[in-house]
Scaffold this motif. Structure first.
Motif, PDB file in Angstrom:
ATOM      1  N   LEU A 220       0.827  -1.205   0.000  1.00 55.08           N
ATOM      2  CA  LEU A 220       0.000   0.000   0.000  1.00 55.08           C
ATOM      3  C   LEU A 220       0.862   1.256   0.000  1.00 55.08           C
ATOM      4  O   LEU A 220       0.572   2.210  -0.726  1.00 55.08           O
ATOM      5  CB  LEU A 220      -0.938  -0.008   1.202  1.00 55.08           C
ATOM      6  CG  LEU A 220      -1.906   1.177   1.317  1.00 55.08           C
ATOM      7  CD1 LEU A 220      -2.764   1.309   0.057  1.00 55.08           C
ATOM      8  CD2 LEU A 220      -2.808   1.022   2.537  1.00 55.08           C
ATOM      9  N   LEU A 234      -8.138   7.160  -2.832  1.00 57.55           N
ATOM     10  CA  LEU A 234      -8.279   5.701  -2.845  1.00 57.55           C
ATOM     11  C   LEU A 234      -9.566   5.273  -2.138  1.00 57.55           C
ATOM     12  O   LEU A 234      -9.994   5.927  -1.180  1.00 57.55           O
ATOM     13  CB  LEU A 234      -7.079   5.051  -2.141  1.00 57.55           C
ATOM     14  CG  LEU A 234      -5.795   4.928  -2.946  1.00 57.55           C
ATOM     15  CD1 LEU A 234      -4.637   4.518  -2.047  1.00 57.55           C
ATOM     16  CD2 LEU A 234      -5.960   3.912  -4.072  1.00 57.55           C
ATOM     17  N   PRO A 235     -10.267   4.180  -2.556  1.00 61.69           N
ATOM     18  CA  PRO A 235      -9.839   3.266  -3.626  1.00 61.69           C
ATOM     19  C   PRO A 235     -10.267   3.687  -5.024  1.00 61.69           C
ATOM     20  O   PRO A 235      -9.881   3.051  -5.994  1.00 61.69           O
ATOM     21  CB  PRO A 235     -10.514   1.959  -3.227  1.00 61.69           C
ATOM     22  CG  PRO A 235     -11.787   2.387  -2.574  1.00 61.69           C
ATOM     23  CD  PRO A 235     -11.461   3.658  -1.834  1.00 61.69           C
ATOM     24  N   SER A 238      -7.655   4.112  -7.729  1.00 57.01           N
ATOM     25  CA  SER A 238      -6.967   2.905  -8.185  1.00 57.01           C
ATOM     26  C   SER A 238      -7.563   2.359  -9.478  1.00 57.01           C
ATOM     27  O   SER A 238      -6.912   1.584 -10.188  1.00 57.01           O
ATOM     28  CB  SER A 238      -7.025   1.827  -7.100  1.00 57.01           C
ATOM     29  OG  SER A 238      -8.339   1.322  -6.942  1.00 57.01           O
ATOM     30  N   THR A 257      -7.976  -4.937  -9.986  1.00 53.81           N
ATOM     31  CA  THR A 257      -8.247  -3.635  -9.389  1.00 53.81           C
ATOM     32  C   THR A 257      -8.461  -3.800  -7.889  1.00 53.81           C
ATOM     33  O   THR A 257      -8.698  -4.898  -7.392  1.00 53.81           O
ATOM     34  CB  THR A 257      -9.490  -2.957  -9.998  1.00 53.81           C
ATOM     35  OG1 THR A 257     -10.600  -3.855  -9.902  1.00 53.81           O
ATOM     36  CG2 THR A 257      -9.264  -2.581 -11.433  1.00 53.81           C
ATOM     37  N   ILE A 258      -8.384  -2.695  -7.185  1.00 56.91           N
ATOM     38  CA  ILE A 258      -8.473  -2.705  -5.726  1.00 56.91           C
ATOM     39  C   ILE A 258      -9.912  -2.457  -5.305  1.00 56.91           C
ATOM     40  O   ILE A 258     -10.520  -1.448  -5.692  1.00 56.91           O
ATOM     41  CB  ILE A 258      -7.555  -1.619  -5.135  1.00 56.91           C
ATOM     42  CG1 ILE A 258      -6.097  -1.899  -5.535  1.00 56.91           C
ATOM     43  CG2 ILE A 258      -7.685  -1.557  -3.617  1.00 56.91           C
ATOM     44  CD1 ILE A 258      -5.167  -0.738  -5.286  1.00 56.91           C
ATOM     45  N   THR A 260     -10.801  -2.370  -1.967  1.00 56.70           N
ATOM     46  CA  THR A 260     -10.719  -1.475  -0.810  1.00 56.70           C
ATOM     47  C   THR A 260      -9.313  -1.549  -0.236  1.00 56.70           C
ATOM     48  O   THR A 260      -8.511  -2.406  -0.628  1.00 56.70           O
ATOM     49  CB  THR A 260     -11.758  -1.849   0.264  1.00 56.70           C
ATOM     50  OG1 THR A 260     -11.753  -0.859   1.298  1.00 56.70           O
ATOM     51  CG2 THR A 260     -11.445  -3.204   0.883  1.00 56.70           C
ATOM     52  N   ILE A 261      -9.004  -0.650   0.679  1.00 57.83           N
ATOM     53  CA  ILE A 261      -7.707  -0.661   1.347  1.00 57.83           C
ATOM     54  C   ILE A 261      -7.931  -0.744   2.854  1.00 57.83           C
ATOM     55  O   ILE A 261      -8.970  -0.329   3.368  1.00 57.83           O
ATOM     56  CB  ILE A 261      -6.872   0.587   0.991  1.00 57.83           C
ATOM     57  CG1 ILE A 261      -7.611   1.869   1.407  1.00 57.83           C
ATOM     58  CG2 ILE A 261      -6.535   0.610  -0.486  1.00 57.83           C
ATOM     59  CD1 ILE A 261      -6.786   3.128   1.238  1.00 57.83           C
ATOM     60  N   MET A 268      -3.883  -3.968   0.683  1.00 58.70           N
ATOM     61  CA  MET A 268      -4.819  -3.705  -0.392  1.00 58.70           C
ATOM     62  C   MET A 268      -5.627  -4.974  -0.643  1.00 58.70           C
ATOM     63  O   MET A 268      -5.052  -6.055  -0.754  1.00 58.70           O
ATOM     64  CB  MET A 268      -4.074  -3.285  -1.665  1.00 58.70           C
ATOM     65  CG  MET A 268      -3.285  -2.001  -1.450  1.00 58.70           C
ATOM     66  SD  MET A 268      -1.924  -1.638  -2.608  1.00 58.70           S
ATOM     67  CE  MET A 268      -2.337  -2.392  -4.120  1.00 58.70           C
TER      68      MET A 268
END
Length: 377
Positions: A220, A234-235, A238, A257-258, A260-261, A268
């Motif tokens: 991250l 973010l997210p 991203s 793809t992300i 969430t973080i 990630m």
């Protein structure tokens, strides 16, 4: 095959196409903004429209109806098959402690395998590991049966997604549409149009779809350093810079793809698996590149067909939509140009797309692709 379509716009105005055609026991695909589906009155409205219909709801990051891409509303496609049949199964991942493999296997075990031609999946998309979901379903399916479909969306909010079969849409639902019939011809394809850039990194610590380290450094932190000022967004930000992941177990790289973080854990969470030892690069795209990618997907899907498609279900990634912005309909128009205007087009913008590559039946979870499922009977 007889088909009706209609839509509800963001101002609350309904439009119904071919409504004079009476359908018997239709399969009704209802793609809508999450806020629309949260109003339980919408279920009653759709039930009144199709009293004997099999109603399938899925929240989206945009609805595709014909050549149009709409936001904030609802789009439905009701299909009566003349020579084929279908069966619909559902499972809730929350009943399996969010274990996607277990939920997928439970769904797959409900499927009647005799004469099975194809399965189309509409899944919750806010926390599911799509790769594990596919693994679970495929573990109990015949090898020759392919899966396509997509993960539900929630615009670029990444808050929660909803889905449902013959009941108001809810969290955690996974729906499988099993298709049967000797005359059915189903083809599929996916294509991105994104390109990698920057240094190649190695995933040195991960678990499932949770990415901890790249080159033994917190993933991250490293990703935020690439994003610069955009890291504060973010997210969502991203979606403009996904990851190309080349696993040692796969012939081709997959885009991730992300979802969430996790600031507390400095991790990630991605839409699908990111195995340790995989090579990773950042990706980006141009509008023209994305449109060309949609065209390539359509060419692949139609290449070996014996009949013209009657129905085309398009699942495209929310990241593509954000990059294209006001030109988003151009990728749908490119697809229609290739597959032909005889095909009725339905679909949605998603948090993940499911389809095999064109040369085999093993399904993969993709991000940032245009995925097509073409059906005729």
């Amino acid at each position: 095959m007889h088909i009706q379509q209609g839509s509800l716009d963001s101002e609350g105005n309904w439009s119904h196409l071919n409504s004079d055609v009476l359908l018997k026991n239709p399969l009704v695909l209802i793609f809508a903004n999450r806020y629309v589906l949260e109003d339980e009155a919408i279920f009653n409205i759709m039930r009144d429209l199709f009293p004997d219909g099999h109603l399938i709801f899925g929240s989206t990051a945009g609805e595709i109806l014909g050549s149009q891409v709409n936001d904030g509303g609802l789009a439905y496609t009701a299909i009566e098959f003349e020579k084929s049949s279908f069966n619909i199964l559902s499972e809730n991942i929350l009943n399996h402690s969010k274990d996607a493999v277990a939920a997928g296997k439970a769904l797959g075990l409900k499927v009647n395998k005799e004469g099975l031609k194809h399965i189309f999946v509409i899944s919750e998309g806010s926390f599911v590991n799509g790769s594990e979901l596919i693994k679970g379903i495929e573990s109990v399916l015949p090898d020759e049966v392919a899966i396509t479909g997509g993960l539900c969306g929630d615009d670029a909010r990444f808050n929660r997604t909803l889905a449902g079969y013959n009941k108001p849409a809810a969290e955690g639902e996974i729906i499988g549409i099993a298709l049967y019939g000797q005359s059915l011809e189903i083809s599929f394809a996916n294509y991105g149009g994104w390109f990698p850039f920057g240094p190649e990194r190695i995933i040195t610590k991960s678990k499932g779809n949770v990415l901890y380290e790249l080159d033994h450094k917190p993933a991250l932190d490293l990703y935020k350093s690439y994003l610069g000022d955009k890291a504060a967004e973010l997210p969502t930000s991203s979606l403009f810079y996904p990851l190309s992941v080349q696993s040692q177990l796969k012939e081709r790289p997959l885009v991730r793809t992300i979802l969430t973080i996790d600031e507390a854990e400095n991790t990630m969470i991605l839409a699908g698996d990111v195995p340790e030892g995989s090579k990773v690069k950042l990706m980006m795209a141009t509008v023209d590149g994305i449109i060309d990618g949609a065209c390539e997907a359509a060419k692949e899907a139609t290449k070996n067909r014996k009949t013209d498609a009657q129905l085309a279900i398009l699942v495209s990634c929310v990241g593509r939509k954000l990059v294209m912005h006001q030109r988003v309909e151009e990728e749908v128009e490119e697809v229609i140009e290739v597959i032909g205007k005889q095909a009725v087009v339905s679909g949605f913008y998603s948090y993940g797309e499911m389809a095999p590559f064109s040369d085999n039946n093993q399904c993969e979870l993709h991000n940032q692709t245009m995925t097509l499922t073409l059906i005729s009977e």
